[in-house]
Scaffold this motif. Structure first.
Motif, PDB file in Angstrom:
ATOM      1  N   LEU A 114       0.849  -1.183   0.000  1.00  0.00           N
ATOM      2  CA  LEU A 114       0.000   0.000   0.000  1.00  0.00           C
ATOM      3  C   LEU A 114       0.883   1.230   0.000  1.00  0.00           C
ATOM      4  O   LEU A 114       2.017   1.201   0.489  1.00  0.00           O
ATOM      5  CB  LEU A 114      -0.904   0.017   1.232  1.00  0.00           C
ATOM      6  CG  LEU A 114      -1.925  -1.117   1.359  1.00  0.00           C
ATOM      7  CD1 LEU A 114      -2.684  -0.984   2.671  1.00  0.00           C
ATOM      8  CD2 LEU A 114      -2.875  -1.147   0.169  1.00  0.00           C
ATOM      9  N   ILE A 163      -9.295   1.894   4.479  1.00  0.00           N
ATOM     10  CA  ILE A 163      -8.988   2.208   3.080  1.00  0.00           C
ATOM     11  C   ILE A 163     -10.308   2.637   2.466  1.00  0.00           C
ATOM     12  O   ILE A 163     -11.275   1.877   2.453  1.00  0.00           O
ATOM     13  CB  ILE A 163      -8.413   0.985   2.335  1.00  0.00           C
ATOM     14  CG1 ILE A 163      -7.056   0.598   2.920  1.00  0.00           C
ATOM     15  CG2 ILE A 163      -8.301   1.269   0.837  1.00  0.00           C
ATOM     16  CD1 ILE A 163      -6.439  -0.653   2.318  1.00  0.00           C
ATOM     17  N   TYR A 183      -5.040  11.766   5.608  1.00  0.00           N
ATOM     18  CA  TYR A 183      -4.086  10.763   5.148  1.00  0.00           C
ATOM     19  C   TYR A 183      -4.841   9.588   4.553  1.00  0.00           C
ATOM     20  O   TYR A 183      -5.925   9.228   5.011  1.00  0.00           O
ATOM     21  CB  TYR A 183      -3.220  10.288   6.324  1.00  0.00           C
ATOM     22  CG  TYR A 183      -1.908   9.688   5.887  1.00  0.00           C
ATOM     23  CD1 TYR A 183      -0.830  10.507   5.570  1.00  0.00           C
ATOM     24  CD2 TYR A 183      -1.755   8.317   5.767  1.00  0.00           C
ATOM     25  CE1 TYR A 183       0.383   9.962   5.157  1.00  0.00           C
ATOM     26  CE2 TYR A 183      -0.553   7.766   5.359  1.00  0.00           C
ATOM     27  CZ  TYR A 183       0.521   8.598   5.056  1.00  0.00           C
ATOM     28  OH  TYR A 183       1.709   8.059   4.642  1.00  0.00           O
ATOM     29  N   TRP A 243       3.884   0.373   2.640  1.00  0.00           N
ATOM     30  CA  TRP A 243       3.516  -0.599   3.665  1.00  0.00           C
ATOM     31  C   TRP A 243       3.343  -1.943   2.976  1.00  0.00           C
ATOM     32  O   TRP A 243       2.416  -2.124   2.185  1.00  0.00           O
ATOM     33  CB  TRP A 243       2.229  -0.148   4.331  1.00  0.00           C
ATOM     34  CG  TRP A 243       1.715  -1.002   5.444  1.00  0.00           C
ATOM     35  CD1 TRP A 243       2.311  -2.088   6.020  1.00  0.00           C
ATOM     36  CD2 TRP A 243       0.462  -0.836   6.120  1.00  0.00           C
ATOM     37  NE1 TRP A 243       1.519  -2.597   7.020  1.00  0.00           N
ATOM     38  CE2 TRP A 243       0.379  -1.840   7.094  1.00  0.00           C
ATOM     39  CE3 TRP A 243      -0.578   0.070   5.990  1.00  0.00           C
ATOM     40  CZ2 TRP A 243      -0.712  -1.969   7.944  1.00  0.00           C
ATOM     41  CZ3 TRP A 243      -1.669  -0.055   6.831  1.00  0.00           C
ATOM     42  CH2 TRP A 243      -1.734  -1.058   7.802  1.00  0.00           C
ATOM     43  N   GLY A 274       0.916   5.192   1.224  1.00  0.00           N
ATOM     44  CA  GLY A 274       0.263   6.161   2.089  1.00  0.00           C
ATOM     45  C   GLY A 274       0.700   7.564   1.738  1.00  0.00           C
ATOM     46  O   GLY A 274       1.876   7.803   1.474  1.00  0.00           O
ATOM     47  N   TRP A 306      -4.392   5.531   2.821  1.00  0.00           N
ATOM     48  CA  TRP A 306      -3.682   4.334   2.379  1.00  0.00           C
ATOM     49  C   TRP A 306      -4.393   3.819   1.143  1.00  0.00           C
ATOM     50  O   TRP A 306      -5.621   3.673   1.141  1.00  0.00           O
ATOM     51  CB  TRP A 306      -3.642   3.267   3.474  1.00  0.00           C
ATOM     52  CG  TRP A 306      -2.672   3.617   4.549  1.00  0.00           C
ATOM     53  CD1 TRP A 306      -2.967   4.117   5.793  1.00  0.00           C
ATOM     54  CD2 TRP A 306      -1.249   3.529   4.489  1.00  0.00           C
ATOM     55  NE1 TRP A 306      -1.816   4.342   6.494  1.00  0.00           N
ATOM     56  CE2 TRP A 306      -0.737   3.982   5.708  1.00  0.00           C
ATOM     57  CE3 TRP A 306      -0.344   3.118   3.506  1.00  0.00           C
ATOM     58  CZ2 TRP A 306       0.622   4.040   5.994  1.00  0.00           C
ATOM     59  CZ3 TRP A 306       1.017   3.170   3.782  1.00  0.00           C
ATOM     60  CH2 TRP A 306       1.480   3.620   5.017  1.00  0.00           C
TER      61      TRP A 306
END
Length: 190
Positions: A70, A172, A81, A156, A72, A83
């Motif tokens: 992922l 998400i 923020y 990530w 971010g 992801w």
């Protein structure tokens, strides 16, 4: 469960009539137009449309152990923020696979030997004509990350099943990421 068939609909019939169209704003990524229309009920009105100058491309890299990556980043338009799967835009005149390969390399440094186009979607079809595609990228090798100057990215690496749990928990929320992760998990039996 027994599948049902879709009701008979003439999918080529357009009940909207465009009388006039005017570009109100554009930049290198989008164009905003305002159309004077007659709506399906026969009444006059306006309709605003955001036209994208790129195809939206999402990539779900999956390694031999069932992990994915992922990305971010802080999303300006949302003021939060986010992801997401690796994604970006590809100029409409370029091959979408070439653009997807570039995006994966830039954002994660990953190269994939096997690519599968798993999805075509429209991101918000009541206000934009944006067309998106999601690719499954497999048989991965690691290269160097090459982010664009507007990207402050964090990577990530996690099991695909955990990424799906993040979708189910609404951690998400990006539409292309949600749709792509759920479809990839179903195709891969995760």
């Amino acid at each position: 469960m027994t599948p049902t068939s879709a009701p008979h609909v003439d999918e080529n019939h357009n009940p909207w009539q465009r009388l006039n169209s005017e570009i109100k704003y554009q930049n290198p990524w989008i164009r905003v137009r305002e159309d004077q229309i007659i709506n399906p009920a026969g009444n006059p009105g306006i309709y605003g449309v955001v036209s994208m100058k790129n195809k939206a491309l999402g990539i779900i890299p999956v390694d031999a152990e069932g992990n994915t990556w992922l990305v971010g980043q802080y999303r300006y338009a949302l003021s939060e923020y986010s992801w997401e799967i690796p994604m970006g835009g590809g100029p409409v005149e370029l091959d979408i696979l070439e653009s997807a390969q570039r995006e994966l390399r830039e954002e994660t440094g990953l190269l994939a030997a096997r690519w599968t186009n798993i999805m075509r979607l429209h991101t918000s079809n009541s206000v934009t004509d944006e067309e998106g595609f999601v690719f499954l990228a497999q048989e991965l090798t690691q290269g160097d990350v090459e982010p664009e100057e507007t990207e402050d990215l964090r990577l990530w690496k996690l099991p695909l099943a955990q990424a799906v749990e993040l979708v189910m928990e609404s951690r998400i929320t990006d539409a292309i990421s949600v749709a792509g992760l759920l479809k990839a998990a179903r195709l891969l039996g995760v």
